[in-house]
Write a protein that holds these residues in place. Structure first.
Motif, PDB file in Angstrom:
ATOM      1  N   PRO A   1       0.811  -1.225   0.000  1.00  0.00           N
ATOM      2  CA  PRO A   1       0.000   0.000   0.000  1.00  0.00           C
ATOM      3  C   PRO A   1       0.843   1.273   0.000  1.00  0.00           C
ATOM      4  O   PRO A   1       0.515   2.231  -0.702  1.00  0.00           O
ATOM      5  CB  PRO A   1      -0.823  -0.104   1.287  1.00  0.00           C
ATOM      6  N   LYS A   2       1.935   1.272   0.755  1.00  0.00           N
ATOM      7  CA  LYS A   2       2.793   2.459   0.777  1.00  0.00           C
ATOM      8  C   LYS A   2       3.475   2.673  -0.568  1.00  0.00           C
ATOM      9  O   LYS A   2       3.640   3.806  -1.015  1.00  0.00           O
ATOM     10  CB  LYS A   2       3.842   2.331   1.879  1.00  0.00           C
TER      11      LYS A   2
ATOM     12  N   MET B   1       2.255   1.759  -3.448  1.00  0.00           N
ATOM     13  CA  MET B   1       1.223   2.176  -4.409  1.00  0.00           C
ATOM     14  C   MET B   1       0.912   3.664  -4.301  1.00  0.00           C
ATOM     15  O   MET B   1       0.509   4.283  -5.285  1.00  0.00           O
ATOM     16  CB  MET B   1      -0.055   1.366  -4.206  1.00  0.00           C
ATOM     17  N   ILE B   2       1.105   4.243  -3.123  1.00  0.00           N
ATOM     18  CA  ILE B   2       0.863   5.676  -2.952  1.00  0.00           C
ATOM     19  C   ILE B   2       1.756   6.466  -3.902  1.00  0.00           C
ATOM     20  O   ILE B   2       1.349   7.483  -4.453  1.00  0.00           O
ATOM     21  CB  ILE B   2       1.102   6.086  -1.480  1.00  0.00           C
ATOM     22  N   PHE B   3       2.972   5.998  -4.123  1.00  0.00           N
ATOM     23  CA  PHE B   3       3.891   6.680  -5.025  1.00  0.00           C
ATOM     24  C   PHE B   3       3.794   6.151  -6.449  1.00  0.00           C
ATOM     25  O   PHE B   3       3.937   6.903  -7.414  1.00  0.00           O
ATOM     26  CB  PHE B   3       5.333   6.537  -4.526  1.00  0.00           C
TER      27      PHE B   3
ATOM     28  N   PRO C   1       0.131   7.238  -8.765  1.00  0.00           N
ATOM     29  CA  PRO C   1       0.112   8.583  -9.348  1.00  0.00           C
ATOM     30  C   PRO C   1       1.227   8.816 -10.368  1.00  0.00           C
ATOM     31  O   PRO C   1       1.010   9.464 -11.395  1.00  0.00           O
ATOM     32  CB  PRO C   1       0.280   9.520  -8.148  1.00  0.00           C
ATOM     33  N   SER C   2       2.415   8.262 -10.122  1.00  0.00           N
ATOM     34  CA  SER C   2       3.513   8.419 -11.074  1.00  0.00           C
ATOM     35  C   SER C   2       3.197   7.726 -12.386  1.00  0.00           C
ATOM     36  O   SER C   2       3.467   8.261 -13.466  1.00  0.00           O
ATOM     37  CB  SER C   2       4.804   7.853 -10.493  1.00  0.00           C
TER      38      SER C   2
END
Length: 126
Positions: free
Chosen positions: A48-49, A51-53, A56-57
């Motif tokens: 999950p952490k 995927m946060i980056f 959006p990239s």
């Protein structure tokens, strides 16, 4: 009357179906639901952490690619120059070597201190 080719195809189809059924039984017997839940759980995972980056990239890269293809723009010759990529790769290589050497030095420092502690304990007990 059926020809030999049609009989062979139907026999192969039945054989593949039997193999698939036995494979599904193998999966069901050997990998129960709690084990699958353990593999795909999100609690305590870095996914999950990450995927946060990553999401959006990835979306931004896709939108930029689509926009550039739509407008017909290409990267300028400066961005495609080999000197920029060479400089980037040189700096990246230096950073990787520096971090690796620092980690190696820390490892050996810890191993040396651990050996000293072991020697102290050995001397204290003898």
């Amino acid at each position: 009357m059926l020809d030999e080719e049609a009989i062979g195809k139907s026999a192969r189809c039945l054989c593949l179906r039997a193999r698939w059924a036995s494979f599904k039984e193998f999966l069901w017997e050997n990998f129960s639901q709690p084990e699958l839940a353990l593999i795909f759980r999100l609690r305590g995972s870095v996914i999950p952490k990450a995927m946060i980056f990553a999401v959006p990239s990835g979306i931004l890269a896709g939108v930029l690619h689509w926009f550039m293809a739509l407008t017909g723009n290409q990267l300028s010759t400066v961005a495609q120059g080999s000197q920029i990529w060479s400089s980037f790769n040189f700096v990246l290589g230096v950073l990787i070597v520096f971090r690796t050497n620092q980690a190696y030095a820390r490892y050996w420092e810890g191993a040396t201190l651990l050996q000293q502690v072991r020697g102290e304990w050995f001397n204290a007990t003898s």
